[in-house]
Design a protein around this motif. Structure first.
Motif, mmCIF file in Angstrom:
data_model
loop_
_atom_site.group_PDB
_atom_site.id
_atom_site.type_symbol
_atom_site.label_atom_id
_atom_site.label_comp_id
_atom_site.label_asym_id
_atom_site.label_seq_id
_atom_site.Cartn_x
_atom_site.Cartn_y
_atom_site.Cartn_z
ATOM 1 N N ALA A 15 0.819 -1.215 0.000
ATOM 2 C CA ALA A 15 0.000 0.000 0.000
ATOM 3 C C ALA A 15 0.855 1.269 0.000
ATOM 4 N N PHE A 16 1.832 1.320 -0.864
ATOM 5 C CA PHE A 16 2.767 2.436 -0.962
ATOM 6 C C PHE A 16 2.402 3.286 -2.174
ATOM 7 N N ARG A 17 2.268 4.557 -1.989
ATOM 8 C CA ARG A 17 1.963 5.457 -3.106
ATOM 9 C C ARG A 17 3.234 6.130 -3.576
ATOM 10 N N ALA A 18 3.739 5.700 -4.707
ATOM 11 C CA ALA A 18 4.969 6.275 -5.255
ATOM 12 C C ALA A 18 4.815 7.764 -5.545
ATOM 13 N N ASP A 19 3.600 8.188 -5.908
ATOM 14 C CA ASP A 19 3.403 9.600 -6.222
ATOM 15 C C ASP A 19 3.442 10.494 -4.986
ATOM 16 N N ARG A 20 3.532 9.893 -3.797
ATOM 17 C CA ARG A 20 3.675 10.658 -2.557
ATOM 18 C C ARG A 20 5.017 10.382 -1.885
ATOM 19 N N ALA A 21 5.964 9.872 -2.639
ATOM 20 C CA ALA A 21 7.287 9.554 -2.106
ATOM 21 C C ALA A 21 8.314 10.537 -2.663
ATOM 22 N N THR A 54 -1.840 -7.984 -2.481
ATOM 23 C CA THR A 54 -0.541 -8.434 -1.980
ATOM 24 C C THR A 54 -0.286 -9.916 -2.211
ATOM 25 N N GLN A 55 -1.239 -10.769 -1.908
ATOM 26 C CA GLN A 55 -1.014 -12.208 -2.025
ATOM 27 C C GLN A 55 -0.597 -12.603 -3.438
ATOM 28 N N THR A 56 -1.246 -12.055 -4.447
ATOM 29 C CA THR A 56 -0.888 -12.419 -5.819
ATOM 30 C C THR A 56 0.391 -11.726 -6.267
ATOM 31 N N ALA A 57 0.536 -10.465 -5.929
ATOM 32 C CA ALA A 57 1.701 -9.715 -6.375
ATOM 33 C C ALA A 57 2.999 -10.277 -5.793
ATOM 34 N N CYS A 58 3.011 -10.609 -4.522
ATOM 35 C CA CYS A 58 4.235 -11.117 -3.887
ATOM 36 C C CYS A 58 4.640 -12.479 -4.418
ATOM 37 N N VAL A 59 3.678 -13.368 -4.629
ATOM 38 C CA VAL A 59 4.027 -14.679 -5.174
ATOM 39 C C VAL A 59 4.649 -14.521 -6.555
ATOM 40 N N GLN A 60 4.097 -13.647 -7.374
ATOM 41 C CA GLN A 60 4.675 -13.413 -8.700
ATOM 42 C C GLN A 60 6.095 -12.883 -8.593
ATOM 43 N N PHE A 61 6.279 -11.882 -7.767
ATOM 44 C CA PHE A 61 7.591 -11.261 -7.604
ATOM 45 C C PHE A 61 8.629 -12.239 -7.060
ATOM 46 N N LEU A 62 8.250 -13.001 -6.046
ATOM 47 C CA LEU A 62 9.207 -13.881 -5.376
ATOM 48 C C LEU A 62 9.546 -15.130 -6.177
ATOM 49 N N THR A 63 8.644 -15.577 -7.059
ATOM 50 C CA THR A 63 8.888 -16.811 -7.804
ATOM 51 C C THR A 63 8.990 -16.595 -9.308
ATOM 52 N N SER A 64 8.765 -15.395 -9.766
ATOM 53 C CA SER A 64 8.787 -15.083 -11.195
ATOM 54 C C SER A 64 7.844 -16.001 -11.967
ATOM 55 N N SER A 65 6.637 -16.194 -11.420
ATOM 56 C CA SER A 65 5.668 -17.069 -12.065
ATOM 57 C C SER A 65 4.358 -16.325 -12.300
ATOM 58 N N ARG A 66 3.638 -16.749 -13.326
ATOM 59 C CA ARG A 66 2.361 -16.117 -13.674
ATOM 60 C C ARG A 66 1.264 -16.533 -12.698
ATOM 61 N N PRO A 67 0.234 -15.707 -12.555
ATOM 62 C CA PRO A 67 -0.791 -15.928 -11.533
ATOM 63 C C PRO A 67 -1.424 -17.317 -11.501
ATOM 64 N N LEU A 68 -1.922 -17.797 -12.622
ATOM 65 C CA LEU A 68 -2.675 -19.038 -12.590
ATOM 66 C C LEU A 68 -1.897 -20.236 -13.139
ATOM 67 N N SER A 69 -0.625 -20.057 -13.436
ATOM 68 C CA SER A 69 0.170 -21.135 -14.011
ATOM 69 C C SER A 69 0.341 -22.324 -13.075
ATOM 70 N N TYR A 70 0.150 -22.121 -11.800
ATOM 71 C CA TYR A 70 0.364 -23.181 -10.821
ATOM 72 C C TYR A 70 -0.872 -23.411 -9.963
ATOM 73 N N GLY A 71 -2.046 -23.189 -10.544
ATOM 74 C CA GLY A 71 -3.288 -23.503 -9.844
ATOM 75 C C GLY A 71 -3.787 -22.450 -8.880
ATOM 76 N N GLY A 72 -3.431 -21.218 -9.074
ATOM 77 C CA GLY A 72 -3.898 -20.144 -8.201
ATOM 78 C C GLY A 72 -2.953 -19.889 -7.042
ATOM 79 N N TYR A 73 -3.466 -19.264 -5.986
ATOM 80 C CA TYR A 73 -2.620 -18.819 -4.878
ATOM 81 C C TYR A 73 -2.963 -19.434 -3.539
ATOM 82 N N ASP A 74 -3.798 -20.446 -3.536
ATOM 83 C CA ASP A 74 -4.199 -21.047 -2.262
ATOM 84 C C ASP A 74 -3.020 -21.623 -1.482
ATOM 85 N N TYR A 75 -1.952 -21.987 -2.169
ATOM 86 C CA TYR A 75 -0.800 -22.598 -1.496
ATOM 87 C C TYR A 75 0.431 -21.698 -1.530
#
Length: 99
Positions: A15-21, A54-75
């Motif tokens: 929840a960081f606003r770059a336009d206010r940094a 956050t849940q989707t964005a962090c998993v993508q960033f940390l694993t360099s994987s697309r959102p649904l390529s591995y069955g979603g984000y439940d795990y």
């Protein structure tokens, strides 16, 4: 860790606003500590995600994987490619997570 390896800090902020940094040009000095860190750092000016929370964005960033390529984000990152932290650890870095 070898003495020839640079220190690495991976900093994410929710929840960081770059336009206010001030780090990104805002007139008021709102992020002086980040500005000091950024002087000798690689700063990603443009980062994009396919997830809107956050849940989707962090998993993508940390694993360099697309959102649904591995069955979603439940795990979380389980079953996905190795995280960036695992890659650093395998390269001989001492890794720590503060959350």
């Amino acid at each position: 860790m070898s003495s020839s390896q640079p220190n690495v800090i991976v900093l994410t902020i929710d929840a960081f606003r770059a336009d206010r940094a001030s780090l990104h040009g805002y007139a008021r000095p709102t992020t002086p500590t980040l500005e000091r860190l950024a002087r000798d750092a690689i700063v990603c000016e443009r980062s994009y995600t396919m997830g809107t929370f956050t849940q989707t964005a962090c998993v993508q960033f940390l694993t360099s994987s697309r959102p649904l390529s591995y069955g979603g984000y439940d795990y979380g990152a389980r079953g996905r490619p190795p995280t960036i932290f695992k890659c650093f650890h395998d390269a001989g870095y001492h890794t720590t997570c503060l959350s």
